[in-house]
Design a protein around this motif. Sequence first.
Motif, short mmCIF file in Angstrom:
data_model
loop_
_atom_site.label_atom_id
_atom_site.label_comp_id
_atom_site.label_asym_id
_atom_site.label_seq_id
_atom_site.Cartn_x
_atom_site.Cartn_y
_atom_site.Cartn_z
N MET A 1 -6.28 30.19 7.00
CA MET A 1 -5.52 29.35 6.07
C MET A 1 -6.48 28.51 5.25
O MET A 1 -7.40 27.89 5.79
CB MET A 1 -4.61 28.45 6.92
N GLN A 2 -6.29 28.46 3.94
CA GLN A 2 -7.11 27.59 3.07
C GLN A 2 -6.20 26.52 2.46
O GLN A 2 -5.00 26.73 2.33
CB GLN A 2 -7.77 28.42 1.97
N ILE A 3 -6.79 25.39 2.13
CA ILE A 3 -5.97 24.28 1.64
C ILE A 3 -6.52 23.68 0.35
O ILE A 3 -7.69 23.85 0.02
CB ILE A 3 -5.86 23.16 2.70
N ALA A 4 -5.64 23.01 -0.36
CA ALA A 4 -6.02 22.21 -1.52
C ALA A 4 -5.15 20.97 -1.49
O ALA A 4 -4.04 21.00 -0.95
CB ALA A 4 -5.81 22.98 -2.81
N PHE A 5 -5.64 19.85 -2.05
CA PHE A 5 -4.84 18.63 -1.99
C PHE A 5 -5.29 17.67 -3.08
O PHE A 5 -6.40 17.76 -3.61
CB PHE A 5 -4.96 17.96 -0.63
N GLU A 6 -4.40 16.75 -3.41
CA GLU A 6 -4.73 15.67 -4.32
C GLU A 6 -4.05 14.41 -3.82
O GLU A 6 -2.90 14.46 -3.39
CB GLU A 6 -4.21 15.95 -5.74
N PRO A 7 -4.73 13.27 -3.87
CA PRO A 7 -4.11 12.02 -3.43
C PRO A 7 -3.57 11.21 -4.60
O PRO A 7 -4.10 11.29 -5.71
CB PRO A 7 -5.29 11.28 -2.80
N VAL A 8 -2.51 10.44 -4.32
CA VAL A 8 -2.02 9.45 -5.27
C VAL A 8 -1.88 8.16 -4.48
O VAL A 8 -1.31 8.18 -3.38
CB VAL A 8 -0.63 9.84 -5.83
N VAL B 1 -6.28 8.49 0.19
CA VAL B 1 -5.08 8.26 1.02
C VAL B 1 -5.43 7.89 2.45
O VAL B 1 -4.56 7.52 3.22
CB VAL B 1 -4.14 9.49 1.06
N GLY B 2 -6.66 7.98 2.84
CA GLY B 2 -7.02 7.65 4.20
C GLY B 2 -7.58 6.25 4.24
O GLY B 2 -6.93 5.28 3.89
N GLY B 3 -8.83 6.16 4.64
CA GLY B 3 -9.46 4.85 4.68
C GLY B 3 -10.75 4.95 5.44
O GLY B 3 -11.13 6.00 5.92
N CYS B 4 -11.41 3.82 5.55
CA CYS B 4 -12.72 3.76 6.17
C CYS B 4 -12.60 3.36 7.63
O CYS B 4 -11.77 2.53 7.97
CB CYS B 4 -13.56 2.74 5.40
N ASP C 1 0.86 -1.18 0.00
CA ASP C 1 0.00 0.00 0.00
C ASP C 1 0.90 1.23 0.00
O ASP C 1 1.79 1.34 0.84
CB ASP C 1 -0.90 0.00 1.24
N ILE C 2 0.67 2.10 -0.96
CA ILE C 2 1.50 3.31 -1.03
C ILE C 2 0.57 4.50 -1.25
O ILE C 2 -0.36 4.44 -2.06
CB ILE C 2 2.57 3.20 -2.14
N THR C 3 0.76 5.55 -0.45
CA THR C 3 -0.09 6.73 -0.58
C THR C 3 0.77 7.98 -0.52
O THR C 3 1.76 8.05 0.20
CB THR C 3 -1.15 6.83 0.54
N LEU C 4 0.36 8.96 -1.31
CA LEU C 4 1.03 10.26 -1.32
C LEU C 4 -0.07 11.32 -1.32
O LEU C 4 -0.94 11.31 -2.17
CB LEU C 4 1.89 10.40 -2.58
#
Lengths: 457, 441
Positions: free
Chosen positions: A181-188, A427-430, A166-169
Amino acid sequence: MEQRILHAIERCGADYSEVRIERSKRSRVFFQRGKLTAFETANEVGGVVRCLKNGGWGVAVFNDLAQLEAKMDEAERAAALVGARSGGEVRLTDVEPVRAEHRVQLIEDFRTVPMEEKKRLIEHYDAVIRGESKEIHGSNIEYKDIFREFTFANSEGSYIVQELPDITLMLGAMIGTQDGMQIAFEPVSGAKGFEIVRGCDSIAETVGRRVVKVAGAPPVRGGQHTVILDPDLAGVFIHEAFGHFCEADFLFKNPQLADIMTLGNTFGSEELQVVDEGYLPGERGNVPYDDEGVPRTKTYLIKHGKLHSLLHSRETAASMGGEPTGNARATSYEYAPIVRMTNTYIENGSSTFEEMLKGIDHGIYACGAFGGQTEFEQFSFSAGHAYEIADGEIGGPVRNVVLSGNLFETLRSIDRIGDDLQITGGVGGCGKGGQSKLAVTVGSPHIRIQNVTIGGE
Amino acid sequence: MTSLLSKARAATDAAEVYTLERSSTPLSFQMDKLESINTRHTRGLALRVIRDGRLGFASSTDFADEAAILDAALTTAAHGDDVAFEFPGGGETEPVDSRTSELIDATLEDLVDFGEALAQRLRAEAPKAETKVDLERVVDTIRIANSSGLVREERRSSLVVELTMTQAKEGDILPIGDSVRIAALDAQEPERLIQSLAARMRWSETVVPAPNGQVPAVFAPSGAIGLLLPIMIGSSGSLLAMGATPLENRIGEQVLDPRLSIFDDATLPGGSVTRAFDDEGLPTRRSPLMAGGVFSGFYHDLTTASQTGQAASGNGYRSTSRLTQFDYRWPPGANMSNIVVEAGASSEEELLREMGDGVLIDGLLGLGQGNLMAGDFSNNIGLGFLVQGGKVVGRIKNAMVAGNAYQLLEENVSAVGGEPAWVYGQIRTPAIALTRVSVSS
């Protein structure tokens, strides 16, 4: 090890017993605004024993494998106590024993990539993100990998060894505004090797550009909206808003809830099909057999708008008269398996994105999943980024889009299902029953829903 | 552990060994029947090293292979972050043992009897509901030793009782639940919880339409956590180090309503983060975060203290979630201890009467959704009630509450209640009444 496990099972006096041993190796690099908040590696070994005696469950968890026999005794004693005190109602549906070995071949095994190289790659993405604009306050990047090997054996003759990488970025960016502060993100992510986190410059650039756009975004107006969800967010929606309700362990001892989830009940339009597909190689969390040694299967939850099947463990299948679907999963050796989803998605419909847009005077286009939660009929999930829709056109960004609703009403309010299915692992999970961050995948085409409640002023 | 520390000291400039041994016994009851017993015994260790001014970290479950974990820690230290702190000294102190014999000596059968009695009581109070009782006895042994000579050991025990009742029919499903932490097999606190949950369930029998717009609201303790979470996160030394908190440069300023005094308190008995020392061996304390609404300071671990030039406050815990848990797997970070909001005077009944017309918010779905760093929260009201003329008239559903916690707790506080309760075991707060907040439905 195999002989020892088989011998321990043989000498156990329970009616049914199983052992699951897990070995894992993992690393993490967490880079926040130029600081290495975490830079670590770990090695872990542990096991869990489950015994069924006189219809009661006993479970024992341990790290010291030398304790295997003692732990089986402990679990058997606990099971006997539960059997005696509970009326002993647990039954397991019959399944074929399985002897199997599932090894993975990674293109680039992350276990052999030096930590220094992982760090350099993250530093590179930090530079790419910040390179998009001087206004960007900093990046927020978390890389994690874990390679797990599970050995499962039971008293019916199953013996299965499976490997799961399992690999997450998570590529994130922060920007300061007068509203904070505002944020933006993308998972791989994936059940793959290090190769998937290389060459993500364009994703990092997207994150940098998006955070600048978000900086100027007003908060969304609260109230009821017509919403188009992108595949990512629609996937989280169907997982939260419907998938959990199909997990038979919520239902099999709860006649009130089971009644609501009677097979054949109509939940959505003819066009709606919802699937939990057990084994998609290369997707996060995917192995051929579940944690009871049952082969994972593709299960239609909703077919032509009607409830078609539930998700089962051996116990819930026996109790409710269903077939085991290979959905018994535990987050790790620390837990007994419970009914969990695998890869849950809405199948393609017939609408194009343009057709969905056309019908909307005022609405919201909500994208990217930031998280969600369900409490039976109420669900809630939040968008990573979102945009206004006006007169059939996508307009400017809005922020703080958190959507909520009653699952039954909302499913019935899906009026368009797209033709562009995508599946993603995030990138997280249930989380469920105290077992958090189980890797799952979700997916959908774009969908349009009427009358969704969004929080806000 | 001494052997690993010696090996590590020989190879580095400084080292710290942390071990956590945990025995826990979760039991679950469905209706009044015992459903499962789990005996868990886990243990792991973590090694931190400093070499050439850089920090390394590795964790493992293998206590025997010291060379392996040392090698792993040195590998990360070779490229780890620059470190500007030292492991604290303090010598070796007497082990701290706050375990209660009532919990340690209780047999499995004792726990089963206790749980079964509670399960029967819960069923009796909620005859139309499906009920669940989950008990977990946890005993932790934490040991820390570092190359500055510090040696600490602490043992703790707790019993957490979680009660859930679910009533379901087509079109209306109501789950109500809560938990309490006790130090002995004493049913008094769980009984109080059963009563209050049953009362909420009775209020929920009628469902009424939710309001839409800016309305007055009383946030009961389990709803108030939604207002408090952004403030707690904003007070974190790690957010300060990232330059991402609205509270930066605001120490000594009036940030919240003067009636709000909030403490970070690891000394208060009964909390999930009640500890004699933190996960870096520093003594814990009771520190003000907000004194009469004036921001008093951030909570730090050794790293964030050195990064920001502020004093370490004994808030270094090995946890990854927002609410503080302890695990050998995670490096220390700046985390909250128990968070305590000082109580005012009014009972819930009085708060509702003073409010007149509005909503009572008793539970939120999706805690953490919204942009908490900026103070913005947006949550589904999992359990909420419509109040008219100071009385609850029914349950509201399919509604969301949203706002900015800093703004609401500065400008919109109408009263702070007088009946504090523990929420998620870690936050002790009374109800908070707001003049108005945005509800969407």
